[in-house]
Scaffold this motif. Structure first.
Motif, PDB file in Angstrom:
ATOM      1  N   MET A   1      70.278  49.834  25.417  1.00  0.00           N
ATOM      2  CA  MET A   1      70.947  48.762  24.699  1.00  0.00           C
ATOM      3  C   MET A   1      70.653  48.899  23.198  1.00  0.00           C
ATOM      4  SD  MET A   1      70.621  44.738  25.320  1.00  0.00           S
ATOM      5  CE  MET A   1      69.181  44.627  24.316  1.00  0.00           C
ATOM      6  N   GLN A  32      54.327  53.400  31.980  1.00  0.00           N
ATOM      7  CA  GLN A  32      54.258  51.995  32.394  1.00  0.00           C
ATOM      8  C   GLN A  32      55.511  51.219  31.996  1.00  0.00           C
ATOM      9  OE1 GLN A  32      50.933  50.547  33.907  1.00  0.00           O
ATOM     10  NE2 GLN A  32      51.420  52.636  34.475  1.00  0.00           N
ATOM     11  N   VAL A  33      56.661  51.848  32.215  1.00  0.00           N
ATOM     12  CA  VAL A  33      57.944  51.169  31.990  1.00  0.00           C
ATOM     13  C   VAL A  33      58.787  51.358  33.262  1.00  0.00           C
ATOM     14  CG1 VAL A  33      57.952  51.501  29.476  1.00  0.00           C
ATOM     15  CG2 VAL A  33      59.027  53.211  30.941  1.00  0.00           C
ATOM     16  N   SER A  34      59.930  50.697  33.304  1.00  0.00           N
ATOM     17  CA  SER A  34      60.783  50.845  34.491  1.00  0.00           C
ATOM     18  C   SER A  34      61.576  52.153  34.422  1.00  0.00           C
ATOM     19  CB  SER A  34      61.738  49.660  34.591  1.00  0.00           C
ATOM     20  OG  SER A  34      62.664  49.709  33.530  1.00  0.00           O
ATOM     21  N   THR A  37      64.577  52.033  32.206  1.00  0.00           N
ATOM     22  CA  THR A  37      64.322  52.208  30.770  1.00  0.00           C
ATOM     23  C   THR A  37      64.405  53.687  30.403  1.00  0.00           C
ATOM     24  OG1 THR A  37      62.990  50.219  30.622  1.00  0.00           O
ATOM     25  CG2 THR A  37      62.610  51.858  28.921  1.00  0.00           C
ATOM     26  N   TYR A  46      69.632  52.877  24.783  1.00  0.00           N
ATOM     27  CA  TYR A  46      68.553  51.972  24.369  1.00  0.00           C
ATOM     28  C   TYR A  46      67.642  52.665  23.373  1.00  0.00           C
ATOM     29  CZ  TYR A  46      64.247  49.275  24.684  1.00  0.00           C
ATOM     30  OH  TYR A  46      63.124  48.553  24.375  1.00  0.00           O
ATOM     31  N   LEU A  52      56.586  52.582  22.079  1.00  0.00           N
ATOM     32  CA  LEU A  52      57.024  53.420  23.204  1.00  0.00           C
ATOM     33  C   LEU A  52      57.347  54.835  22.715  1.00  0.00           C
ATOM     34  CD1 LEU A  52      57.664  53.694  26.180  1.00  0.00           C
ATOM     35  CD2 LEU A  52      59.945  52.793  25.744  1.00  0.00           C
TER      36      LEU A  52
ATOM     37  N   ARG B  67      54.458  47.466  40.436  1.00  0.00           N
ATOM     38  CA  ARG B  67      55.855  47.671  40.014  1.00  0.00           C
ATOM     39  C   ARG B  67      56.464  46.368  39.491  1.00  0.00           C
ATOM     40  NH1 ARG B  67      59.280  51.844  40.607  1.00  0.00           N
ATOM     41  NH2 ARG B  67      57.601  52.941  41.605  1.00  0.00           N
ATOM     42  N   ILE B  70      55.106  45.803  36.073  1.00  0.00           N
ATOM     43  CA  ILE B  70      55.729  46.712  35.097  1.00  0.00           C
ATOM     44  C   ILE B  70      57.128  46.213  34.748  1.00  0.00           C
ATOM     45  CG2 ILE B  70      56.697  49.039  34.795  1.00  0.00           C
ATOM     46  CD1 ILE B  70      54.238  50.130  36.251  1.00  0.00           C
ATOM     47  N   GLU B  71      57.884  45.823  35.781  1.00  0.00           N
ATOM     48  CA  GLU B  71      59.255  45.321  35.564  1.00  0.00           C
ATOM     49  C   GLU B  71      59.241  44.101  34.643  1.00  0.00           C
ATOM     50  OE1 GLU B  71      62.327  46.299  36.614  1.00  0.00           O
ATOM     51  OE2 GLU B  71      61.645  48.062  37.715  1.00  0.00           O
ATOM     52  N   ASP B  74      58.232  45.328  31.099  1.00  0.00           N
ATOM     53  CA  ASP B  74      59.035  46.434  30.559  1.00  0.00           C
ATOM     54  C   ASP B  74      59.772  45.995  29.294  1.00  0.00           C
ATOM     55  OD1 ASP B  74      60.432  49.074  30.954  1.00  0.00           O
ATOM     56  OD2 ASP B  74      62.137  47.707  30.958  1.00  0.00           O
ATOM     57  N   GLU B  75      59.626  46.785  28.219  1.00  0.00           N
ATOM     58  CA  GLU B  75      60.157  46.331  26.925  1.00  0.00           C
ATOM     59  C   GLU B  75      61.677  46.188  26.931  1.00  0.00           C
ATOM     60  OE1 GLU B  75      58.860  49.416  24.046  1.00  0.00           O
ATOM     61  OE2 GLU B  75      60.976  49.938  23.985  1.00  0.00           O
ATOM     62  N   ARG B  76      62.369  47.048  27.693  1.00  0.00           N
ATOM     63  CA  ARG B  76      63.829  46.923  27.751  1.00  0.00           C
ATOM     64  C   ARG B  76      64.219  45.628  28.478  1.00  0.00           C
ATOM     65  NH1 ARG B  76      66.963  48.618  31.846  1.00  0.00           N
ATOM     66  NH2 ARG B  76      69.204  48.716  31.480  1.00  0.00           N
ATOM     67  N   ASN B  77      63.529  45.341  29.588  1.00  0.00           N
ATOM     68  CA  ASN B  77      63.803  44.109  30.322  1.00  0.00           C
ATOM     69  C   ASN B  77      63.537  42.882  29.449  1.00  0.00           C
ATOM     70  OD1 ASN B  77      64.504  45.515  32.569  1.00  0.00           O
ATOM     71  ND2 ASN B  77      62.586  45.196  33.659  1.00  0.00           N
ATOM     72  N   THR B  79      63.579  42.778  26.158  1.00  0.00           N
ATOM     73  CA  THR B  79      64.609  42.720  25.114  1.00  0.00           C
ATOM     74  C   THR B  79      65.908  42.139  25.673  1.00  0.00           C
ATOM     75  OG1 THR B  79      63.643  44.699  24.142  1.00  0.00           O
ATOM     76  CG2 THR B  79      65.832  44.109  23.376  1.00  0.00           C
ATOM     77  N   ILE B  80      66.315  42.629  26.849  1.00  0.00           N
ATOM     78  CA  ILE B  80      67.554  42.140  27.475  1.00  0.00           C
ATOM     79  C   ILE B  80      67.443  40.639  27.761  1.00  0.00           C
ATOM     80  CG2 ILE B  80      68.928  42.243  29.610  1.00  0.00           C
ATOM     81  CD1 ILE B  80      68.415  45.282  29.606  1.00  0.00           C
ATOM     82  N   TYR B  83      67.813  38.746  24.526  1.00  0.00           N
ATOM     83  CA  TYR B  83      69.207  38.766  24.068  1.00  0.00           C
ATOM     84  C   TYR B  83      70.038  37.767  24.873  1.00  0.00           C
ATOM     85  CZ  TYR B  83      69.612  42.451  20.589  1.00  0.00           C
ATOM     86  OH  TYR B  83      69.534  43.176  19.431  1.00  0.00           O
TER      87      TYR B  83
END
Lengths: 78, 138
Positions: A1, A32-34, A37, A46, A52, B67, B70-71, B74-77, B79-80, B83
């Motif tokens: 994103m 340690q991320v999904s 990602t 993204y 990161l 898991r 982590i989910e 998670d930085e993308r999660n 951020t989403i 938003y």
């Protein structure tokens, strides 16, 4: 994103990951991320945080610039 | 850290049961009916949430638990999620304006109208508070 209208950050993550023999799952586990990602990063959908980006660079023993390419840099070089 | 969380969840579950019983068995009179329903609802919700959080680590394997953590981090999660919250905040602006205009046209009681307008103003005060706080922090 990517932020709308934000700069494009290309990367060589997929290529470097494959060379290192990691799956997306392995890399996600180590960072340690999904897994999503990692997938989004590889597709350039993204932009990672600077933390990161550092983690990724350190994991592969490379500099951030080796992995992530700021599009403006490419334009400047041309 | 885990122990503190468990104590909080346990306290939440006990408080939930307490609220439920007060709502169901103590507040019996006709005037207290609305308040009783509110306590039953809040108590049940609090109990369910606390118990689920207490049981979760025992129902999933440590790998699955890791898991889930982590989910969540998670930085993308994150951020989403942020938003999505920001977009819904902007969307609620339209909802509030339409709601307030509708209430005025319906000739609704002034007190209710002021409460809705108050909620709209509180929303903006909170927004300005966090805007100011985050500008100082970052």
């Amino acid at each position: 994103m990517r932020e709308r209208g934000g700069p494009l950050l290309r990367n060589r993550l997929e290529e470097i990951r494959r060379k290192s023999g990691f799956t997306q799952e392995d890399l996600a586990e180590k960072l340690q991320v999904s897994r999503q990602t990692i997938s989004s990063l590889e597709k350039g959908r993204y932009n990672p945080s600077i933390i990161l980006a550092f983690k990724i660079a350190r994991l592969f023993g490379r500099s951030i610039e080796d992995i992530f390419i700021y599009e403006a840099d490419v334009d400047d070089e041309n | 850290m885990m122990k503190t969380k468990n104590i909080i969840y346990l306290a939440g579950a006990i408080l939930g049961i307490g609220l439920f019983f007060i709502g169901a068995f103590v507040l019996q009179s006709n005037e207290q009916r609305i308040f009783s329903g509110l306590l039953i609802g809040v108590g049940s919700g609090l109990f369910g949430l606390s118990v689920s959080q207490l049981l979760l680590p025992h129902l999933v394997s440590p790998k699955q638990q890791r898991r889930i953590e982590i989910e969540a981090q998670d930085e993308r999660n994150v951020t989403i999620n942020n938003y999505a919250k920001a977009r819904s905040f902007d969307g609620m602006d339209v909802v509030y304006v339409v709601l307030i205009a509708s209430l005025i046209l319906m000739g609704i009681e002034r007190m209710i109208l002021f409460m809705v307008i108050g909620a709209y103003i509180i929303r903006w005060i909170l927004y300005l508070f966090y805007l100011n706080k985050l500008h100082k922090e970052m």
